[in-house]
Each structure stands twice: as C-alpha cells, then as structure tokens.
Motif scaffolding. Structure first.
Motif, PDB file in Angstrom:
ATOM      1  N   ASP A   1       0.828  -1.260  -0.068  1.00 56.45           N
ATOM      2  CA  ASP A   1      -0.112   0.068   0.104  1.00 56.45           C
ATOM      3  C   ASP A   1       1.030   1.351  -0.080  1.00 56.45           C
ATOM      4  OD1 ASP A   1      -2.561  -1.502   0.335  1.00 56.45           O
ATOM      5  OD2 ASP A   1      -1.901  -1.708   2.304  1.00 56.45           O
ATOM      6  N   VAL A   2       1.919   1.350   0.801  1.00 59.58           N
ATOM      7  CA  VAL A   2       2.730   2.577   0.788  1.00 59.58           C
ATOM      8  C   VAL A   2       4.328   1.849   0.673  1.00 59.58           C
ATOM      9  CG1 VAL A   2       3.601   4.274   2.378  1.00 59.58           C
ATOM     10  CG2 VAL A   2       1.372   3.613   2.315  1.00 59.58           C
ATOM     11  N   GLY A   3       5.138   2.596  -0.029  1.00 57.38           N
ATOM     12  CA  GLY A   3       6.495   2.242  -0.022  1.00 57.38           C
ATOM     13  C   GLY A   3       7.450   3.449   0.536  1.00 57.38           C
TER      14      GLY A   3
ATOM     15  N   LEU B   1       8.139   8.696   0.315  1.00 62.64           N
ATOM     16  CA  LEU B   1       7.171   8.061   0.516  1.00 62.64           C
ATOM     17  C   LEU B   1       6.575   7.576  -0.904  1.00 62.64           C
ATOM     18  CD1 LEU B   1       5.609   9.476   3.918  1.00 62.64           C
ATOM     19  CD2 LEU B   1       6.325   7.379   3.737  1.00 62.64           C
ATOM     20  N   ALA B   2       5.735   6.413  -1.072  1.00 67.35           N
ATOM     21  CA  ALA B   2       5.080   6.441  -2.187  1.00 67.35           C
ATOM     22  C   ALA B   2       3.788   5.685  -2.097  1.00 67.35           C
ATOM     23  CB  ALA B   2       5.819   5.700  -3.332  1.00 67.35           C
ATOM     24  N   ALA B   3       2.840   5.942  -2.938  1.00 65.53           N
ATOM     25  CA  ALA B   3       1.405   5.407  -2.948  1.00 65.53           C
ATOM     26  C   ALA B   3       1.133   5.100  -4.351  1.00 65.53           C
ATOM     27  CB  ALA B   3       0.447   5.781  -1.979  1.00 65.53           C
ATOM     28  N   ARG B   4       0.326   4.258  -4.813  1.00 65.64           N
ATOM     29  CA  ARG B   4      -0.225   4.264  -6.150  1.00 65.64           C
ATOM     30  C   ARG B   4      -1.292   5.400  -6.536  1.00 65.64           C
ATOM     31  NH1 ARG B   4      -2.334  -1.552  -8.939  1.00 65.64           N
ATOM     32  NH2 ARG B   4      -2.157  -0.684 -11.061  1.00 65.64           N
ATOM     33  N   SER B   5      -0.943   5.898  -7.694  1.00 64.74           N
ATOM     34  CA  SER B   5      -1.565   7.164  -7.963  1.00 64.74           C
ATOM     35  C   SER B   5      -2.984   6.736  -8.335  1.00 64.74           C
ATOM     36  CB  SER B   5      -1.152   7.705  -9.247  1.00 64.74           C
ATOM     37  OG  SER B   5       0.216   8.322  -9.023  1.00 64.74           O
ATOM     38  N   GLN B   6      -3.974   7.498  -7.634  1.00 63.18           N
ATOM     39  CA  GLN B   6      -5.325   7.309  -7.625  1.00 63.18           C
ATOM     40  C   GLN B   6      -6.009   8.636  -7.195  1.00 63.18           C
ATOM     41  OE1 GLN B   6      -6.691   4.175  -4.902  1.00 63.18           O
ATOM     42  NE2 GLN B   6      -4.632   3.996  -4.450  1.00 63.18           N
ATOM     43  N   PRO B   7      -7.220   8.969  -7.675  1.00 60.45           N
ATOM     44  CA  PRO B   7      -7.955  10.131  -7.518  1.00 60.45           C
ATOM     45  C   PRO B   7      -7.937  10.331  -5.851  1.00 60.45           C
ATOM     46  CG  PRO B   7      -9.268   9.112  -9.168  1.00 60.45           C
ATOM     47  CD  PRO B   7      -8.000   8.131  -8.722  1.00 60.45           C
ATOM     48  N   VAL B   8      -8.394   9.290  -5.075  1.00 66.20           N
ATOM     49  CA  VAL B   8      -8.386   9.273  -3.783  1.00 66.20           C
ATOM     50  C   VAL B   8      -8.048   8.100  -2.963  1.00 66.20           C
ATOM     51  CG1 VAL B   8     -10.098   9.502  -1.789  1.00 66.20           C
ATOM     52  CG2 VAL B   8     -10.724  10.716  -3.956  1.00 66.20           C
TER      53      VAL B   8
ATOM     54  N   ARG C   1      -4.126   8.518   6.024  1.00 67.36           N
ATOM     55  CA  ARG C   1      -3.593   8.925   7.409  1.00 67.36           C
ATOM     56  C   ARG C   1      -2.083   8.530   7.691  1.00 67.36           C
ATOM     57  NH1 ARG C   1      -8.046   6.214  11.320  1.00 67.36           N
ATOM     58  NH2 ARG C   1      -9.357   7.728   9.784  1.00 67.36           N
ATOM     59  N   PHE C   2      -1.522   7.239   7.040  1.00 71.14           N
ATOM     60  CA  PHE C   2      -0.282   6.790   7.517  1.00 71.14           C
ATOM     61  C   PHE C   2       0.697   7.846   6.802  1.00 71.14           C
ATOM     62  CE2 PHE C   2       3.520   4.307   6.331  1.00 71.14           C
ATOM     63  CZ  PHE C   2       3.747   3.824   7.490  1.00 71.14           C
ATOM     64  N   ILE C   3       0.387   8.249   5.500  1.00 71.57           N
ATOM     65  CA  ILE C   3       1.210   9.134   4.911  1.00 71.57           C
ATOM     66  C   ILE C   3       1.336  10.478   5.631  1.00 71.57           C
ATOM     67  CG2 ILE C   3       1.598  10.496   2.792  1.00 71.57           C
ATOM     68  CD1 ILE C   3       0.618   8.024   1.355  1.00 71.57           C
TER      69      ILE C   3
ATOM     70  N   ALA D   1       4.356  14.277   8.613  1.00 67.55           N
ATOM     71  CA  ALA D   1       4.340  15.336   9.854  1.00 67.55           C
ATOM     72  C   ALA D   1       5.412  15.019  10.715  1.00 67.55           C
ATOM     73  CB  ALA D   1       3.071  15.297  10.681  1.00 67.55           C
ATOM     74  N   ARG D   2       5.789  13.711  10.922  1.00 68.88           N
ATOM     75  CA  ARG D   2       6.826  13.527  11.967  1.00 68.88           C
ATOM     76  C   ARG D   2       8.203  13.783  11.492  1.00 68.88           C
ATOM     77  NH1 ARG D   2       6.771  10.287  16.349  1.00 68.88           N
ATOM     78  NH2 ARG D   2       8.820   9.517  15.800  1.00 68.88           N
ATOM     79  N   ALA D   3       8.405  13.617  10.215  1.00 64.53           N
ATOM     80  CA  ALA D   3       9.644  14.141   9.605  1.00 64.53           C
ATOM     81  C   ALA D   3       9.743  15.611   9.488  1.00 64.53           C
ATOM     82  CB  ALA D   3       9.529  13.502   8.051  1.00 64.53           C
ATOM     83  N   ALA D   4       8.584  16.485   9.106  1.00 65.91           N
ATOM     84  CA  ALA D   4       8.543  17.811   9.315  1.00 65.91           C
ATOM     85  C   ALA D   4       9.249  18.485  10.548  1.00 65.91           C
ATOM     86  CB  ALA D   4       7.350  18.221   8.763  1.00 65.91           C
ATOM     87  N   GLU D   5       8.788  17.464  11.659  1.00 66.70           N
ATOM     88  CA  GLU D   5       9.006  17.794  13.085  1.00 66.70           C
ATOM     89  C   GLU D   5      10.531  17.653  13.341  1.00 66.70           C
ATOM     90  OE1 GLU D   5       6.360  15.754  15.634  1.00 66.70           O
ATOM     91  OE2 GLU D   5       4.769  16.892  14.961  1.00 66.70           O
TER      92      GLU D   5
END
Length: 299
Positions: free
Chosen positions: A144-146, A273-280, A287-289, A294-298
């Motif tokens: 789901d996420v890479g 971070l990567a996810a498969r491209s899709q409209p939604v 939520r995970f991304i 956010a944690r990386a920005a902090e």
C-alpha cells in the motif's frame, strides 16, 4: 469474461505439476472434467495455455502470463480473507508497507511505533525490499505504501518527501585508508573490493553508475542482504563498504571497523513515501502518509 476459481486453480496445478492427471487429483476433479474445463477455457480465451508433450505438458507464453495473474489473485484473496477475519477481532484496517533496508535501519521503526500507538486498530505489515523492488511492489498493488531512496522511476506512483540521511564508508581497522579521520571520495574506494547490498539497492546502483562514469570497474565481490552482514564482512577484512552513516556508527561500536564520511554529492540522500496514483487514497493509507510526513517535518 467470467472466470471461476476452480478452473483457475486447475490451470495453476497443471503448470506446477506439468501433468493434467496429477493436477486433476490435486484439485479433486475427475480427469474428464478437468480436461473439459481446460479445453473450454482455452476456447474462450482463444489461446493455447499448454502444449502436450510425451512426458507431460509445457506451459505456453500465454499460459505463463495467466499463471502469474492467478498467483497474484490467490495472494489477494488470501489477504482479503485474513483482513476481513481480523475485523471480528477489533482490527479496523491492514496496511502493507514496503521499505528499503536503509529506511528501516535509520528512521522508520520510531515512526511505525508512533503511528501504531495512535492507531492501535490498524495492523501494519512491513517488508524489506530494495528501492527498485519497493516501487514495483507499490505500483503492482502488492504494497500500500513504499519508502525508498529517490528519485521515483515508476510513473504509476505518487510520492511525498520523507526523511534524509547520509552515506559513510566502513573500513576494516588497520586498513590503508583508515586512521586519518578525513572524508573519503568514492574514487578512493575503487581500488578495493566492495562489500554491499544486492543489485537493485539504490546505493549499489549509485556506486555502479559512478564507477562507470569514472571508467573504472566496481569490484562488488560480496553482495549480501542486511547491514549487519556487511559490517561483519568488513570486520573480517573482506572489503570496504558504503553504508547509511547512522547505521555505520552503530556498527562501529560492535565490530572492528572504522567509519569515515563519504565526500560525494550523492552521499546525502532523500527518502520518499509512495502510494499508487489514484484520485482518492484509501483512508488508512492517507492517514499513514500524513502521519509520517508530519513527523519528518518535526524532525
């Protein structure tokens, strides 16, 4: 065109046993019924899936393509069953994450732990792959996420900036390049055997590219999975290595190695971070991304 699972599993069994009789027995079908199912499927598809030989059957190119999709379908069905069953146990979602070894070793564990504390009803599974494999897994729907080292090379993906890290050189103690404490260029390493990750790992691909640009040969004599194995091989004097700096510093306390900065523009790396491209995006994925960005920005 509709497919039934009995026939698809029969095709898989024939491909694996290379024998229609044994495949029919494995799938608990009469031989005549199995033969008819196969013939009807080939007629509907308009292709031959198997070539009959004296010692059994050989899968055709079309058959091999179908078998790949059947295996993928069976894996998806198994995941579907497992995930649905978990809802009865209070689990509200399942997130499949694929990441390269450096991300797992450097920063991902803390972020996964924080996300799990905030979302205890979401189960996370994590697979260690090379950066190239991560992109393929997400694009093909197997994850789901890479998380991988950029740049992204698969146009089917949407990406977000994650974290950054540096590469360093690990040397056996007493090595001719050890002792000064100064940074090393990659050209200085090309005179020695390199211990590293397998082909497909981003750092291996970068080293190979740099060696080609310099008109040199990359002496990648030992390629293993796992940074601990690399550190032990360097400790044994079997070569030098390029590792994530944070990982190398940890191993410096455990093994007889010396860590030096790598003085190269590509030694500073950014994870995506990567996810498969899709409209939604699915809610769990989004939520995970959002949480990791956010944690990386902090940080």
């Amino acid at each position: 065109m509709r497919f039934d699972l009995v026939t698809l599993n029969l095709v898989l069994a024939i491909a694996e046993t290379r024998n229609i009789t044994r495949a029919a027995e494995r799938e608990h079908l009469a031989l005549a019924a199995a033969s008819k199912r196969l013939k009807d499927l080939e007629t509907r598809l308009g292709v031959q899936l198997f070539e009959r030989r004296a010692r059994g059957v050989e899968t055709t190119e079309a058959g091999r393509a179908l078998v790949r999709h059947i295996r993928s379908l069976n894996a998806s069905l198994h995941a579907l069953e497992s995930e649905v069953v978990e809802f009865s146990r209070g689990i509200k979602g399942h997130l499949r994450v694929a990441a390269n070894a450096a991300a797992i070793a450097e920063s991902l564990p803390g972020d996964l732990a924080a996300f799990s504390r905030e979302h205890p009803q979401i189960r996370i599974s994590l697979e260690d792959l090379t950066s190239a494999e991560v992109q393929a897994a997400v694009a093909d729907g197997r994850a789901d996420v890479g998380i991988f080292v950029g740049p992204a090379t698969d146009g089917r993906l949407s990406t977000w900036p994650y974290r950054a890290g540096d590469l360093a050189v690990a040397l056996p103690r007493g090595h001719v390049l050890a002792g000064s404490g100064q940074a090393l260029t990659f050209d200085q390493l090309l005179d020695f055997d390199i211990v590293g990750l397998p082909s497909g790992a981003s750092v291996h691909q970068r080293m190979l590219q740099r060696a080609l640009e310099a008109g040199r040969t990359l002496n990648a004599r030992l390629q293993v999975r796992g940074f601990d194995a690399i550190a032990q091989l360097v400790d044994a004097g079997l070569g030098v290595a390029v590792l994530p700096a944070a990982v190398a510093r940890r191993f410096e306390r455990l093994f007889a190695i010396e860590v030096r900065p790598l003085d190269e523009p590509w030694a500073h790396r950014r994870y995506l971070l990567a996810a498969r491209s899709q409209p939604v995006l699915p809610t769990v994925v989004q939520r995970f991304i959002d949480a990791l960005v956010a944690r990386a920005a902090e940080a």
